[in-house]
Scaffold this active site. Sequence first.
Site, PDB file in Angstrom:
ATOM      1  CG  ASP A  31       1.669   6.030  -4.845  1.00 22.91           C
ATOM      2  OD1 ASP A  31       1.724   7.259  -5.051  1.00 22.91           O
ATOM      3  OD2 ASP A  31       0.668   5.336  -5.121  1.00 22.91           O
ATOM      4  NE  ARG A  65      -8.942   7.758  -1.184  1.00 19.93           N
ATOM      5  CZ  ARG A  65      -7.764   7.175  -1.333  1.00 19.93           C
ATOM      6  NH1 ARG A  65      -6.830   7.774  -2.064  1.00 19.93           N
ATOM      7  NH2 ARG A  65      -7.486   6.033  -0.754  1.00 19.93           N
ATOM      8  CB  ALA A 104       4.151  -4.906  -8.248  1.00 16.19           C
ATOM      9  CG  HIS A 105      -1.727  -5.849  -7.475  1.00 15.08           C
ATOM     10  ND1 HIS A 105      -1.253  -5.504  -6.232  1.00 15.08           N
ATOM     11  CD2 HIS A 105      -3.084  -5.856  -7.374  1.00 15.08           C
ATOM     12  CE1 HIS A 105      -2.274  -5.325  -5.406  1.00 15.08           C
ATOM     13  NE2 HIS A 105      -3.405  -5.533  -6.081  1.00 15.08           N
ATOM     14  N   GLY A 134      -0.495   0.557  -8.876  1.00 10.22           N
ATOM     15  CA  GLY A 134       0.081   1.748  -9.490  1.00 10.22           C
ATOM     16  C   GLY A 134       1.121   1.458 -10.548  1.00 10.22           C
TER      17      GLY A 134
END
Length: 219
Positions: free
Chosen positions: A37, A88, A154-155, A157
């Site tokens: 991402d 989505r 970090a928390h 994906g």
Amino acid sequence: MVLPVINSYAMPDRSAVPVAGPPWAIDPARAALLVHDMQNHFVRAFPPDRSPVVELVDNIATLRELAGTLGMPIVFSAEPAAQRPGQRGLMRDIWGPGIGPEPDGDAAVVASLTPRVGEHLMVNVRHNAFLRSHLGRLLRAEGRDQLILCGVRAHLGILLTAADAFMHDIQPFVVADAVADFSAEDHSMALRWIARTGVVCTTDQLIRHLLHGKAAHSM
């Protein structure tokens, strides 16, 4: 919930890396690199030219160059623009419609990390890069059972992809100073959770072990 305002914070150094973790050794013949991402839409949320985004982009670029030199598969995951409501799903309830039509290039990977010929660009419609994608098939086809993860966030994906890698018997290696998050607290929390089922290391540590083949538990 829209993307929050992100304040500058210091990238974690070696002292912030959780000590505990699986005793796995990284092997370039078994590993692939996932850049998760790193799109303009997400990276622009960070204060420009400040920590953590400066180190984030620089460290990912360094890992990408080494991975290419060592013949490792390099995979970029990227959220598509203009997703339909059905595509989505519940993501819309929390994060809104996502990336819109891209006249300003929001969906593109940041210019300094633009995927090259021979690298893989994979559509990613959920935080977990394995879900509804061909990442698992790609790794199996390449004979890879280790995955180096970097990117954002970090928390979300990174943590969810690392957890699913573990569930698929793929050893996750998360690079603490090549991921970033909404805050230092979120970043630190993610590293602690990832270390329960994956290896957490710094860019310098990972490079040293990729080049010299030392055991990951000595990081």
